[in-house]
Scaffold this active site. Structure first.
Site, mmCIF file in Angstrom:
data_model
loop_
_atom_site.group_PDB
_atom_site.id
_atom_site.type_symbol
_atom_site.label_atom_id
_atom_site.label_comp_id
_atom_site.label_asym_id
_atom_site.label_seq_id
_atom_site.Cartn_x
_atom_site.Cartn_y
_atom_site.Cartn_z
ATOM 1 N N SER A 144 0.848 -1.188 0.000
ATOM 2 C CA SER A 144 0.000 0.000 0.000
ATOM 3 C C SER A 144 0.886 1.241 0.000
ATOM 4 C CB SER A 144 -0.879 -0.035 1.255
ATOM 5 O OG SER A 144 -1.329 1.248 1.555
ATOM 6 N N SER A 145 0.364 2.333 -0.557
ATOM 7 C CA SER A 145 1.193 3.546 -0.639
ATOM 8 C C SER A 145 1.508 4.118 0.740
ATOM 9 C CB SER A 145 0.516 4.598 -1.526
ATOM 10 O OG SER A 145 -0.780 4.840 -1.059
ATOM 11 N N CYS A 146 0.778 3.671 1.771
ATOM 12 C CA CYS A 146 1.101 4.170 3.123
ATOM 13 C C CYS A 146 2.416 3.585 3.639
ATOM 14 C CB CYS A 146 -0.034 3.911 4.090
ATOM 15 S SG CYS A 146 -0.219 2.198 4.476
ATOM 16 N N HIS A 152 -12.257 5.717 1.747
ATOM 17 C CA HIS A 152 -11.283 6.571 1.085
ATOM 18 C C HIS A 152 -12.034 7.747 0.455
ATOM 19 C CE1 HIS A 152 -8.672 2.808 0.791
ATOM 20 N NE2 HIS A 152 -8.036 3.658 1.562
ATOM 21 N N TYR A 200 -0.310 0.035 10.687
ATOM 22 C CA TYR A 200 -0.664 -0.605 9.417
ATOM 23 C C TYR A 200 0.539 -0.565 8.466
ATOM 24 C CZ TYR A 200 -3.426 -1.205 5.101
ATOM 25 O OH TYR A 200 -3.931 -1.639 3.912
ATOM 26 N N LYS A 225 2.773 -3.565 6.809
ATOM 27 C CA LYS A 225 2.907 -3.688 5.342
ATOM 28 C C LYS A 225 4.390 -3.718 4.938
ATOM 29 C CE LYS A 225 -1.186 -3.795 3.770
ATOM 30 N NZ LYS A 225 -1.583 -4.897 2.930
HETATM 31 N N1 LIG Z 1 -8.681 -0.499 -1.215
HETATM 32 C C1 LIG Z 1 -7.660 0.312 -1.457
HETATM 33 O O1 LIG Z 1 -7.840 1.489 -1.775
HETATM 34 C C2 LIG Z 1 -6.255 -0.208 -1.360
HETATM 35 C C3 LIG Z 1 -5.219 0.645 -1.743
HETATM 36 C C4 LIG Z 1 -3.897 0.190 -1.673
HETATM 37 C C5 LIG Z 1 -3.635 -1.092 -1.213
HETATM 38 N N2 LIG Z 1 -4.680 -1.896 -0.846
HETATM 39 C C6 LIG Z 1 -4.321 -3.239 -0.345
HETATM 40 O O2 LIG Z 1 -5.007 -4.230 -1.067
HETATM 41 C C7 LIG Z 1 -5.310 -5.341 -0.206
HETATM 42 C C8 LIG Z 1 -6.786 -5.644 -0.298
HETATM 43 O O3 LIG Z 1 -7.515 -4.493 0.121
HETATM 44 P P1 LIG Z 1 -9.093 -4.424 -0.019
HETATM 45 O O4 LIG Z 1 -9.427 -3.004 -0.309
HETATM 46 O O5 LIG Z 1 -9.591 -5.501 -0.900
HETATM 47 O O6 LIG Z 1 -9.531 -4.710 1.493
HETATM 48 P P2 LIG Z 1 -10.971 -5.189 2.017
HETATM 49 O O7 LIG Z 1 -12.013 -4.879 1.011
HETATM 50 O O8 LIG Z 1 -11.122 -4.608 3.387
HETATM 51 O O9 LIG Z 1 -10.804 -6.772 2.117
HETATM 52 C C9 LIG Z 1 -9.990 -7.368 3.065
HETATM 53 C C10 LIG Z 1 -10.185 -8.852 2.997
HETATM 54 O O10 LIG Z 1 -9.354 -9.489 3.988
HETATM 55 C C11 LIG Z 1 -10.152 -10.434 4.704
HETATM 56 N N3 LIG Z 1 -9.614 -10.650 6.045
HETATM 57 C C12 LIG Z 1 -9.392 -9.738 7.020
HETATM 58 N N4 LIG Z 1 -8.923 -10.336 8.131
HETATM 59 C C13 LIG Z 1 -8.819 -11.674 7.847
HETATM 60 C C14 LIG Z 1 -8.404 -12.808 8.576
HETATM 61 N N5 LIG Z 1 -7.980 -12.718 9.861
HETATM 62 N N6 LIG Z 1 -8.450 -14.031 7.981
HETATM 63 C C15 LIG Z 1 -8.896 -14.148 6.695
HETATM 64 N N7 LIG Z 1 -9.290 -13.105 5.954
HETATM 65 C C16 LIG Z 1 -9.266 -11.880 6.526
HETATM 66 C C17 LIG Z 1 -11.529 -9.781 4.725
HETATM 67 O O11 LIG Z 1 -12.529 -10.711 5.065
HETATM 68 P P3 LIG Z 1 -13.711 -10.236 6.073
HETATM 69 O O12 LIG Z 1 -14.262 -8.985 5.474
HETATM 70 O O13 LIG Z 1 -14.644 -11.377 6.119
HETATM 71 O O14 LIG Z 1 -13.021 -9.964 7.398
HETATM 72 C C18 LIG Z 1 -11.613 -9.303 3.273
HETATM 73 O O15 LIG Z 1 -11.947 -10.371 2.432
HETATM 74 C C19 LIG Z 1 -4.849 -4.930 1.197
HETATM 75 O O16 LIG Z 1 -3.592 -5.472 1.446
HETATM 76 C C20 LIG Z 1 -4.734 -3.419 1.106
HETATM 77 O O17 LIG Z 1 -3.745 -2.905 1.966
HETATM 78 C C21 LIG Z 1 -5.962 -1.497 -0.911
#
Ligand SMILES: NC(=O)c1ccc[n+]([C@@H]2O[C@H](COP(=O)([O-])OP(=O)(O)OC[C@H]3O[C@@H](n4cnc5c(N)ncnc54)[C@H](OP(=O)(O)O)[C@@H]3O)[C@@H](O)[C@H]2O)c1
Length: 305
Positions: A104-106, A175, A132, A136
């Site tokens: 992540s950019s953070c 966001h 966080y 990461k």
């Molecule tokens: N969204 C953005 O803007 C963004 C930007 C940059 C990077 N990212 C990175 O991309 C990745 C995915 O982000 P996202 O936006 O898809 O996040 P998200 O929508 O919040 O999804 C997170 C996923 O992780 C699962 N999870 C959390 N805790 C868990 C555990 N203990 N065991 C198994 N599964 C677990 C969640 O399941 P439940 O919901 O059932 O807990 C959900 O399926 C992350 O690493 C994030 O840092 C995201």
């Protein structure tokens, strides 16, 4: 190819699963949080050894906005550290040779306006999401160590803020873009003549449409060995907060005015990814902001019904 996707119910995971399902010939393993709690080391190792995937896309994470990060720093550091350490270690133990870790950019030092991969771990992190960001960075380091020590392809992809289908729309915890969509949609419904924008609206931000990130991940499915340890996957273009409001208003059809609330914090003036490395792979983001916004609003309207 047998592909394991962690976090398959999240925004990145769901979009990736939908695309890979149509990309025939792959067998997908998509355990949900309920099926497999990735904090549980033993369960994670047992699952990975039993299924032995060819590649893992690690998209599971505890993700949240500034307020959630400030309220629960212990959980953000602990949970993310435990999930990533367990998942990456279990992959190594199970003999998985290819691993794509979502960063992540953070992860970047807080004082950089242009984010270059080589600047990672060279300065202080943003205090509002430090836990966080530490987790990461630790995950990216572990992937790099494994790549170097074992000669395996464990790489970290670093996107900027994402937007698109399966995003989370919330006024406090989302966001910027999903929050703006919700705010302007509600303002239109209520006939509000003025919408307030925090700060002076001149801070610049970068957003990548989710389909572009998925396109990159799918392209890299067979080229992961060629990637450097960490790679930015951004648009290489940013807009001011005011411009995001204006473009979203156009898409939604909100015709009121905007006012700035100068008493509210602005955050960093600029945060833009350097995309020179990813460009060398012949890849670039394709979806223009207005098209991405239209698609996202279309999705938003479907889920609020
Ligand atoms: N969204 C953005 O803007 C963004 C930007 C940059 C990077 N990212 C990175 O991309 C990745 C995915 O982000 P996202 O936006 O898809 O996040 P998200 O929508 O919040 O999804 C997170 C996923 O992780 C699962 N999870 C959390 N805790 C868990 C555990 N203990 N065991 C198994 N599964 C677990 C969640 O399941 P439940 O919901 O059932 O807990 C959900 O399926 C992350 O690493 C994030 O840092 C995201």
């Amino acid at each position: 190819m047998k592909i394991l996707i962690t976090g398959s119910t999240g925004m990145v995971g769901r979009n990736l699963v939908e695309t890979l399902k149509n990309n025939t010939g792959h067998r997908l393993l998509t355990p949900t949080h309920k099926d497999l709690d990735l904090i549980n080391q033993e369960a994670t190792q047992t699952y990975f050894k039993a299924h032995k995937p060819d590649i893992i896309f690690h998209c599971a994470s505890k993700v949240g906005g500034i307020q959630a990060n400030l309220d629960e720093p212990v959980d953000f550091l602990l949970t993310n550290m435990m999930i990533s350490m367990n998942v990456i270690h279990a992959a190594l133990e199970a003999g998985v040779e290819r691993f794509l870790n979502l960063g992540s950019s953070c992860m970047y030092p807080r004082d950089r306006e242009i984010l270059r991969e080589e600047d990672i771990l060279t300065g202080k992190l943003e205090p509002t999401n430090e836990g966080y960001a530490i987790a990461k960075n630790a995950a990216a380091c572990l992937c790099r160590y494994i790549s170097n020590e074992y000669g395996l392809a464990y790489r970290t992809v670093i996107p900027p803020n994402l937007y698109g289908p399966y995003d989370h729309f919330d006024l406090v915890n989302s966001h910027l873009l999903p929050a703006v969509i919700l705010k302007l949609h509600l303002a239109k419904l209520k006939g509000e003549k003025i919408v307030k924008i925090w700060g002076d609206g001149q801070a610049r931000r970068e957003f990548l449409y989710i389909a572009d990130l998925i396109d990159f991940l799918v392209v890299m499915l067979n080229r992961i060995e060629e990637l450097p340890n960490m790679i930015n996957v951004g648009v290489g273009e940013d807009y001011t907060i005011d411009e995001y409001y204006e473009m979203t208003a156009k898409v939604i059809g909100y015709q009121g005015a905007f006012e700035h609330d100068f008493s509210k914090p602005v955050g960093m003036r600029k945060k833009l990814m350097d995309i020179s490395h990813v460009k060398k792979f012949g890849w670039q983001a394709k979806i223009p902001l207005d098209e991405g916004l239209k698609n996202t609003y279309h999705y938003f309207l479907k889920i609020i019904d």
